[in-house]
Design a protein around this motif. Sequence first.
Motif, mmCIF file in Angstrom:
data_model
loop_
_atom_site.group_PDB
_atom_site.id
_atom_site.type_symbol
_atom_site.label_atom_id
_atom_site.label_comp_id
_atom_site.label_asym_id
_atom_site.label_seq_id
_atom_site.Cartn_x
_atom_site.Cartn_y
_atom_site.Cartn_z
ATOM 1 N N ASN A 217 0.826 -1.213 0.000
ATOM 2 C CA ASN A 217 0.000 0.000 0.000
ATOM 3 C C ASN A 217 0.860 1.263 0.000
ATOM 4 O OD1 ASN A 217 -2.280 -1.622 0.053
ATOM 5 N ND2 ASN A 217 -2.565 -1.458 2.268
ATOM 6 N N ASP A 221 1.189 4.225 -3.038
ATOM 7 C CA ASP A 221 1.045 5.660 -2.747
ATOM 8 C C ASP A 221 2.261 6.440 -3.243
ATOM 9 O OD1 ASP A 221 -1.448 5.348 -1.568
ATOM 10 O OD2 ASP A 221 -0.632 5.128 0.460
ATOM 11 N N GLU A 251 -5.517 -0.592 -14.426
ATOM 12 C CA GLU A 251 -6.501 0.065 -13.575
ATOM 13 C C GLU A 251 -6.618 1.553 -13.916
ATOM 14 O OE1 GLU A 251 -4.671 -3.381 -11.350
ATOM 15 O OE2 GLU A 251 -3.898 -1.645 -12.437
ATOM 16 N N GLU A 263 -9.838 7.408 -7.011
ATOM 17 C CA GLU A 263 -9.699 6.752 -5.705
ATOM 18 C C GLU A 263 -9.933 5.249 -5.834
ATOM 19 O OE1 GLU A 263 -11.563 6.958 -1.150
ATOM 20 O OE2 GLU A 263 -12.244 8.357 -2.700
ATOM 21 N N PHE A 264 -10.956 4.881 -6.615
ATOM 22 C CA PHE A 264 -11.237 3.452 -6.781
ATOM 23 C C PHE A 264 -10.131 2.775 -7.580
ATOM 24 C CE2 PHE A 264 -13.249 -0.146 -9.042
ATOM 25 C CZ PHE A 264 -13.665 -0.881 -7.941
ATOM 26 N N SER A 267 -7.275 2.086 -5.314
ATOM 27 C CA SER A 267 -7.593 0.980 -4.405
ATOM 28 C C SER A 267 -7.517 -0.358 -5.130
ATOM 29 C CB SER A 267 -8.985 1.171 -3.782
ATOM 30 O OG SER A 267 -10.013 0.986 -4.750
ATOM 31 N N GLU A 268 -7.873 -0.369 -6.428
ATOM 32 C CA GLU A 268 -7.789 -1.596 -7.213
ATOM 33 C C GLU A 268 -6.332 -1.978 -7.482
ATOM 34 O OE1 GLU A 268 -10.452 -3.822 -8.682
ATOM 35 O OE2 GLU A 268 -10.999 -2.929 -6.748
ATOM 36 N N LYS A 270 -3.872 -1.416 -5.454
ATOM 37 C CA LYS A 270 -3.403 -2.001 -4.196
ATOM 38 C C LYS A 270 -3.942 -3.415 -4.027
ATOM 39 C CE LYS A 270 -2.911 2.455 -1.839
ATOM 40 N NZ LYS A 270 -3.386 3.357 -0.769
ATOM 41 N N LYS A 271 -5.228 -3.594 -4.308
ATOM 42 C CA LYS A 271 -5.838 -4.918 -4.151
ATOM 43 C C LYS A 271 -5.202 -5.926 -5.095
ATOM 44 C CE LYS A 271 -9.762 -5.956 -6.074
ATOM 45 N NZ LYS A 271 -11.204 -5.945 -6.428
#
Length: 309
Positions: A217, A221, A251, A263-264, A267-268, A270-271
């Motif tokens: 994560n 960033d 992504e 933002e999504f 997050s994708e 990172k996932k």
Amino acid sequence: MFAVKLLKRMKNKQLIVVVGPTAIGKTALGIKLAQHYHTEIISADSRQFFKEMSIGTAVPDQDELAAAKHHFIQHISIKEHYSIGDFEKEAISKITQLFEKHDTVVMVGGSGMYVDAVCNGIDEFPEVPASIKQEVQDIFDTQGLDNLCQILKEKDPIHYNNVALQNPQRVMRAVAVCLASGQPYSSFLKKHNTRRPFDIIKIGIQADREIIYNRINQRVDIMIDSGLLEEAKSLIPFKHLNALNTVGYKELFNYFQGEWDLEFAISEIKKNTRRFAKRQLTWYRKDDTIKWIPYNYDLHQIIHLIDKN
């Protein structure tokens, strides 16, 4: 006769292989080992081969590249075809050259298949007729990757659980072999191991899952702050290329197309990177020759571990 001479010439030569999940610290350890043994580094991270991709693939920075000489970092273009077979041939050639002046060479690997190709050689697969290749391509074009994955699951559940399902080329290749041979793709794996004329010691860096995920994560960033959006935007014209069907870029392409908000998309990334790390560990855990060390290792202990091997 050449093989005998090669074996004699490489007596007491050693390849140190550093593996582990993404963001765990492989680059840092590889550099420290290269400095200690006064040697050079072979990169076996297939995401870092491409000249046009830097931030999203965590290519070593200029200070890191200056700290130890690296090979196979950004040496080809995303527009070029470059197979695992190409890498095996070129990496073994480079390692052989380096052993002329060094007793030890370090290889740092984020791509399990590429590490395995250097250490054990590549498996032999049956020829796939052009008609079957086209059939598989047509399925991908008209029905999508998910349908191909389902075919693979039916034909070869073992390989289905091991392959990177988000990589169309690998899924298509496996399905094509299954259809052409009538046998599971996995049945052709590890029919033989190529005996290399040098010693190999594998060091794996490990940590608790929470630590790995936190490091991932944080890295994502940092990538965003370092300009990943601008890098990905510059590569939009090439998004159809296989090299760019990878975490960190695909992504953001969805974000640029207006399908996701930023933002999504982050997050994708990172996932999907966490999922990638999990697959890496699954691959490496099958190799009982790896000597595992904690991520907050003591360098002197690692060197002692290597030297007593």
